[in-house]
Scaffold this motif. Sequence first.
Motif, PDB file in Angstrom:
ATOM      1  N   GLY A 108       0.925  -1.282   0.035  1.00 22.00           N
ATOM      2  CA  GLY A 108      -0.065  -0.015   0.134  1.00 22.00           C
ATOM      3  C   GLY A 108       0.942   1.258  -0.068  1.00 22.00           C
ATOM      4  N   GLU A 113       1.693  -1.670   4.878  1.00 19.75           N
ATOM      5  CA  GLU A 113       0.460  -1.857   4.263  1.00 19.75           C
ATOM      6  C   GLU A 113       0.409  -2.800   3.052  1.00 19.75           C
ATOM      7  OE1 GLU A 113      -1.463   2.387   5.391  1.00 19.75           O
ATOM      8  OE2 GLU A 113      -1.276   1.675   3.269  1.00 19.75           O
ATOM      9  N   LEU A 115      -2.371  -4.622   0.258  1.00 19.37           N
ATOM     10  CA  LEU A 115      -3.884  -4.289  -0.413  1.00 19.37           C
ATOM     11  C   LEU A 115      -4.028  -5.689  -1.012  1.00 19.37           C
ATOM     12  CD1 LEU A 115      -3.365  -1.100  -2.274  1.00 19.37           C
ATOM     13  CD2 LEU A 115      -3.868  -1.522   0.251  1.00 19.37           C
ATOM     14  N   ILE A 126      -7.320  -3.504   3.124  1.00 22.08           N
ATOM     15  CA  ILE A 126      -6.027  -3.043   3.523  1.00 22.08           C
ATOM     16  C   ILE A 126      -5.673  -3.717   4.940  1.00 22.08           C
ATOM     17  CG2 ILE A 126      -4.874  -0.841   3.888  1.00 22.08           C
ATOM     18  CD1 ILE A 126      -8.319  -0.407   2.739  1.00 22.08           C
ATOM     19  N   TYR A 177      -7.594   5.134   6.189  1.00 21.53           N
ATOM     20  CA  TYR A 177      -8.543   5.044   5.143  1.00 21.53           C
ATOM     21  C   TYR A 177     -10.018   5.439   5.272  1.00 21.53           C
ATOM     22  CZ  TYR A 177      -4.857   2.626   2.633  1.00 21.53           C
ATOM     23  OH  TYR A 177      -3.550   2.535   2.081  1.00 21.53           O
TER      24      TYR A 177
END
Length: 444
Positions: A108, A113, A115, A126, A177
């Motif tokens: 991410g 992170e 995804l 996520i 997010y």
Amino acid sequence: MDVSAGTGAPLSLTLSDDGLFASHIQGKDLVVYSNVASENKEVQRENSKETSVKLLKFSPGKNQKFASSNRRLLSSNNSRISIWQLDQLHLFAEIENLELGTLNIEFGADENEILVFHAWNTKMTIHSLNTGRSSMIKSPKSAYHLGFGYRPQTKHFAILLKPEASDLLTIHEPHSYETINKVTLPTNDAQGLKWSPDGRWIAVWDAASSGTKVLIFTADGQLFRTYNGPAEVDDSFDLGIKYIEWSPVGKDGISHTLAIGKVNGNIDLLRTRTFTCSTTLSHVFPHDQVSPTIWRERSTSALGDAEYAETTSSSAFNMSPESSGPPRGVQIMTFSPDGTLLATVDTMRPNVVWVWSQEDTPRLVSALVHEQPVRQVAWNPTTPQMLINTITNNLPTIRWWSPHDRPVIARVPTQKNETGKYEVKWLVGAENDSTFWFASTEDR
């Protein structure tokens, strides 16, 4: 160009975005090569526990020369994602119980992170490696890079969604997010989005069947402009957009140009102050201006060796192999790192690389005509030099161009691939700025 810079890469090798790391699976072992641009290359090996690895991806680089302390690698199979720390290679984390039919897995905003795009684009998850928590965004329109993107520097997240009949653009806070803005798009079938490199704008373009239509949004998702093509052009013959490209950030910190690649082969150049068309570039030999420098590939031996020969005649463009791709449209469009040059390839003449100056009034400065279709054009990330990769069934070769030197066609010391398909990648931060990877794409 130093011909010895060409480095043959073994099959099934995955490279980091900056070319400084490489990895592959050997049996059940994960093998990672570090500092590949240095004489002090490192090889690390760790048992991966799996022989059915489907994917290897490196976390994005941060322009830290040879630094591996914050770089990671993910590997995955049908049920598990493993995240590896590159500094003293070891397993850092695992994400288990993946749903069947996962479409794509990416790092991410950073190396912390992950995804995961689920089957049928039902949702995107996520995973935070820092907190161990997960969040979700429903109905992503695409699982791949044109469907979403992170704002440079701040890492705000923009994504195209298709929950029902209408396309949506949503903007999200970094890391949490949380939704900042949600916009219903006036598009028939949005094809992608791209943040400008300066982080000021988001561009979304519609399907070619809708004609020329680019929506320009501010960073917080407010519609700023809609571009429908040059005002003086009859839109009844508008074949629409193939894709778009922003120019790099200039010395003033601003990306000044948005290039709109059209299905008819033209390129509209928009200045980002007003997002109106300042110039249209055409892939037709410019008889009405000073002739640019044209280089044409010619064979020098029966073994497949070749060189560039200079020609000033438009007859150089008569040699055009038939394209196996779409019948019309801009195939490649990429700016030099300083934004002063633009290299393009059009599907009507897929064997020609056009090089346009972007200084003052845009103009064609060079064209390179090849025997075979162009597969890839790669600008050096720091200097105005370019590698051209064509599909060739002869010897593995690379083509090099610079605005200040005669272009070169050089043989690369790597094993011949019968498909003729290779990939090239510059190495960032190498002691020699002409160092690059050259690898076969077979069985990758």
